[in-house]
Design a protein around this motif. Structure first.
Motif, PDB file in Angstrom:
ATOM      1  N   PRO A   1       0.822  -1.215   0.000  1.00 30.46           N
ATOM      2  CA  PRO A   1       0.000   0.000   0.000  1.00 30.46           C
ATOM      3  C   PRO A   1       0.859   1.269   0.000  1.00 30.46           C
ATOM      4  O   PRO A   1       1.961   1.289   0.549  1.00 30.46           O
ATOM      5  N   ALA A   2       0.333   2.317  -0.622  1.00 30.17           N
ATOM      6  CA  ALA A   2       0.969   3.634  -0.631  1.00 30.17           C
ATOM      7  C   ALA A   2       0.166   4.580   0.255  1.00 30.17           C
ATOM      8  O   ALA A   2      -1.002   4.333   0.564  1.00 30.17           O
ATOM      9  N   LEU A   3       0.796   5.681   0.645  1.00 30.78           N
ATOM     10  CA  LEU A   3       0.117   6.722   1.410  1.00 30.78           C
ATOM     11  C   LEU A   3       0.052   7.987   0.569  1.00 30.78           C
ATOM     12  O   LEU A   3       1.084   8.490   0.113  1.00 30.78           O
TER      13      LEU A   3
ATOM     14  N   HIS B   1      10.152  20.155  12.677  1.00 30.92           N
ATOM     15  CA  HIS B   1       9.165  19.170  12.230  1.00 30.92           C
ATOM     16  C   HIS B   1       7.800  19.840  12.054  1.00 30.92           C
ATOM     17  O   HIS B   1       7.435  20.743  12.810  1.00 30.92           O
ATOM     18  N   ILE B   2       7.067  19.388  11.054  1.00 38.34           N
ATOM     19  CA  ILE B   2       5.696  19.841  10.848  1.00 38.34           C
ATOM     20  C   ILE B   2       4.761  18.664  11.112  1.00 38.34           C
ATOM     21  O   ILE B   2       5.220  17.526  11.304  1.00 38.34           O
ATOM     22  N   ILE B   3       3.466  18.914  11.169  1.00 35.09           N
ATOM     23  CA  ILE B   3       2.516  17.834  11.481  1.00 35.09           C
ATOM     24  C   ILE B   3       2.702  16.655  10.533  1.00 35.09           C
ATOM     25  O   ILE B   3       2.642  15.490  10.933  1.00 35.09           O
ATOM     26  N   MET B   4       2.948  16.940   9.266  1.00 35.26           N
ATOM     27  CA  MET B   4       3.137  15.882   8.284  1.00 35.26           C
ATOM     28  C   MET B   4       4.267  14.933   8.643  1.00 35.26           C
ATOM     29  O   MET B   4       4.200  13.730   8.360  1.00 35.26           O
ATOM     30  N   ASP B   5       5.333  15.463   9.251  1.00 34.34           N
ATOM     31  CA  ASP B   5       6.447  14.608   9.661  1.00 34.34           C
ATOM     32  C   ASP B   5       5.967  13.483  10.570  1.00 34.34           C
ATOM     33  O   ASP B   5       6.383  12.325  10.428  1.00 34.34           O
ATOM     34  N   PHE B   6       5.099  13.818  11.500  1.00 28.79           N
ATOM     35  CA  PHE B   6       4.635  12.819  12.466  1.00 28.79           C
ATOM     36  C   PHE B   6       3.704  11.806  11.805  1.00 28.79           C
ATOM     37  O   PHE B   6       3.741  10.611  12.126  1.00 28.79           O
ATOM     38  N   SER B   7       2.887  12.266  10.855  1.00 31.75           N
ATOM     39  CA  SER B   7       2.042  11.327  10.110  1.00 31.75           C
ATOM     40  C   SER B   7       2.891  10.374   9.289  1.00 31.75           C
ATOM     41  O   SER B   7       2.638   9.159   9.253  1.00 31.75           O
ATOM     42  N   ILE B   8       3.913  10.908   8.627  1.00 31.53           N
ATOM     43  CA  ILE B   8       4.777  10.059   7.801  1.00 31.53           C
ATOM     44  C   ILE B   8       5.566   9.090   8.684  1.00 31.53           C
ATOM     45  O   ILE B   8       5.717   7.908   8.347  1.00 31.53           O
TER      46      ILE B   8
ATOM     47  N   ALA C   1       4.255   1.781  10.480  1.00 36.08           N
ATOM     48  CA  ALA C   1       3.127   0.867  10.257  1.00 36.08           C
ATOM     49  C   ALA C   1       3.395  -0.058   9.079  1.00 36.08           C
ATOM     50  O   ALA C   1       2.790  -1.128   8.986  1.00 36.08           O
ATOM     51  N   GLY C   2       4.297   0.362   8.146  1.00 34.79           N
ATOM     52  CA  GLY C   2       4.635  -0.499   7.015  1.00 34.79           C
ATOM     53  C   GLY C   2       4.599   0.159   5.656  1.00 34.79           C
ATOM     54  O   GLY C   2       5.055  -0.429   4.667  1.00 34.79           O
ATOM     55  N   PHE C   3       4.072   1.373   5.543  1.00 37.17           N
ATOM     56  CA  PHE C   3       4.009   2.046   4.240  1.00 37.17           C
ATOM     57  C   PHE C   3       5.420   2.308   3.716  1.00 37.17           C
ATOM     58  O   PHE C   3       6.326   2.674   4.473  1.00 37.17           O
TER      59      PHE C   3
ATOM     60  N   VAL D   1      14.310   8.804   2.977  1.00 35.86           N
ATOM     61  CA  VAL D   1      13.967   7.636   3.785  1.00 35.86           C
ATOM     62  C   VAL D   1      12.849   6.783   3.182  1.00 35.86           C
ATOM     63  O   VAL D   1      12.587   5.675   3.654  1.00 35.86           O
ATOM     64  N   VAL D   2      12.177   7.283   2.132  1.00 38.13           N
ATOM     65  CA  VAL D   2      11.077   6.525   1.541  1.00 38.13           C
ATOM     66  C   VAL D   2      10.887   6.972   0.097  1.00 38.13           C
ATOM     67  O   VAL D   2      11.267   8.090  -0.279  1.00 38.13           O
ATOM     68  N   ASP D   3      10.311   6.110  -0.718  1.00 43.90           N
ATOM     69  CA  ASP D   3      10.009   6.432  -2.111  1.00 43.90           C
ATOM     70  C   ASP D   3       8.941   7.523  -2.155  1.00 43.90           C
ATOM     71  O   ASP D   3       7.884   7.390  -1.532  1.00 43.90           O
TER      72      ASP D   3
END
Length: 306
Positions: A4-6, A31-38, A44-46, A72-74
Motif C-alpha cells: 500500500p501507498a500513502l 518538524h511539521i505535522i506531516m512529519d509525524f504522520s509520515i 506501520a509499514g508504508f 527515507v522513503v520512495d
C-alpha cells in the motif's frame, strides 16, 4: 500484491489559518505535522508516499519536507491544478480560481498509483493507531477491481477545536462495522463537554452527540476507486459546475457516499481512540506544539524523527 501507498493531500493553502499551514513547524527541530504522520505511516509499514501539491508551492514544500522525506522513503509528486480535466470536452469556467476539491485531488494521482492506498490530509494529526489499522486493512489480498474500501473513524469529541467551527463527515455505521451513510456538516463547534452544529451559517445551533463517529479523511482504497472517481467527476462537471461554476466542489466523501447509495462499494469503519489535532485556526498552533511535546515525553516519538 503490491504494498500500500500513502497519499497526502497538501494542495490547500489554509485560508482560515493564513498561509501554508502544512509547512509550519510545530517543534524546535522544524518538524511539521506531516512529519509525524509520515513517521507513523512508515513504522506501520508504508513504503511509498505520494504528495499532492500545487505547482506554486513546490519549492517551499520540497525544502520544508519533501527533500528530507525522499531520503527515507520512495516519494512521488502529483500536482492538483484546475486544468486537469477528464478530456478536451471539458474546460475551466472563465474566472474560476477555486480548486475542484478532494475528490479531484485523488483523481490527479491515477498515473502514479498502481496499488492499494490510504489518503490523509496534510495538516491533521491522526495518531499511530490509525496508520497501523489502515495499513493492515489494505495489506490483505484483494483484486484491483475490488470495491471493498475502509476508513478510520474518530470520536467527534476527540476532533474538535476550542477556536472555532470545523467541518466533519458524520458517519452512520451498521452493526457489522460498515459505513451506511456519511453526512458532511460544515460547521461543528465544541459546546462545553458536548458539541453543536449549524446549517444556517451560525444563526442557529443544534446539539449533536460528542460520541458520534466522524471521518477525518483517512480513507483506504483499492485501485478501483480511481475509475469510479473519473465517472463521478464527469457527472459533477456536467451537473454541479453548470449550476455553480465558481464555487462548486467535488468532495471525496460525497463520491464515496454516492457509491454506497448505489450499493456499488462497501466501507469498513476502523474506529480509532486517538485524539486528533491540527491547525485549522492560527490559535490552534500553541495546543499542537504542546501536544507534540507531551507525546515525545511519553516516548511515542523520538526527539528528532529523521
Amino acid at each position: 500484491m503490491k504494498e500500500p501507498a500513502l497519499v497526502i493531500m497538501a494542495a490547500g493553502m489554509g485560508s482560515r489559518y493564513g498561509g501554508l499551514k502544512q509547512i509550519d513547524p510545530v517543534d524546535e527541530h522544524g518538524h511539521i505535522i506531516m512529519d509525524f504522520s509520515i513517521y507513523d505511516a512508515l513504522r506501520a509499514g508504508f513504503k511509498k508516499i505520494v504528495f499532492i501539491i500545487k505547482n506554486e508551492i513546490e519549492k517551499d514544500f520540497k525544502e520544508t519536507i519533501g527533500n528530507r522525506i525522499s531520503k527515507v522513503v520512495d516519494v512521488e509528486y502529483v500536482y492538483q491544478e484546475l486544468y486537469k480535466l477528464p478530456d478536451a470536452a471539458y474546460s475551466v469556467p472563465e474566472g474560476r480560481t477555486k480548486p475542484w476539491g478532494t475528490g479531484h485531488a485523488i483523481l490527479c494521482c491515477r498515473d502514479v498509483l498502481d496499488q492499494p492506498f490510504a489518503v490523509i490530509n496534510a495538516d491533521d494529526y491522526y495518531g499511530p493507531e490509525a496508520f497501523s489499522m489502515i495499513y493492515d486493512a489494505l495489506n490483505t489480498p484483494a483484486d484491483d477491481d475490488s470495491h471493498d474500501y475502509c476508513m478510520v473513524g474518530y470520536i467527534l469529541k476527540n476532533t474538535l477545536t476550542e477556536n472555532g467551527a470545523v467541518s466533519r463527515g458524520v458517519c452512520t455505521v451498521d452493526e457489522n462495522g460498515y459505513l451506511e451513510n456519511i453526512e458532511e456538516k460544515t460547521k461543528i463547534i465544541k459546546k462545553g463537554e458536548g458539541a453543536a452544529f449549524s446549517e444556517d451559517g451560525g444563526e442557529t445551533w443544534q446539539d449533536i452527540s460528542p460520541e458520534l463517529t466522524v471521518s477525518m479523511n483517512l480513507w483506504g482504497f483499492r485501485k478501483s476507486i480511481l475509475t469510479e472517481l473519473d465517472k463521478s467527476f464527469r457527472h459533477f462537471l456536467d451537473t454541479e459546475v453548470a449550476g455553480n461554476p465558481m464555487k462548486s466542489e467535488y468532495y471525496l466523501p460525497t463520491a464515496v457516499q454516492e457509491l454506497l447509495k448505489k450499493n456499488e462499494a462497501t466501507v469498513r469503519v476502523l474506529r480509532s481512540r486517538d485524539k486528533w489535532f491540527g491547525v485549522t485556526y492560527k490559535e490552534d498552533k500553541e495546543k499542537v506544539v504542546k501536544a507534540i511535546s507531551e507525546l515525545k515525553a511519553k516516548g511515542v516519538y523520538p526527539d528528532k524523527l529523521w
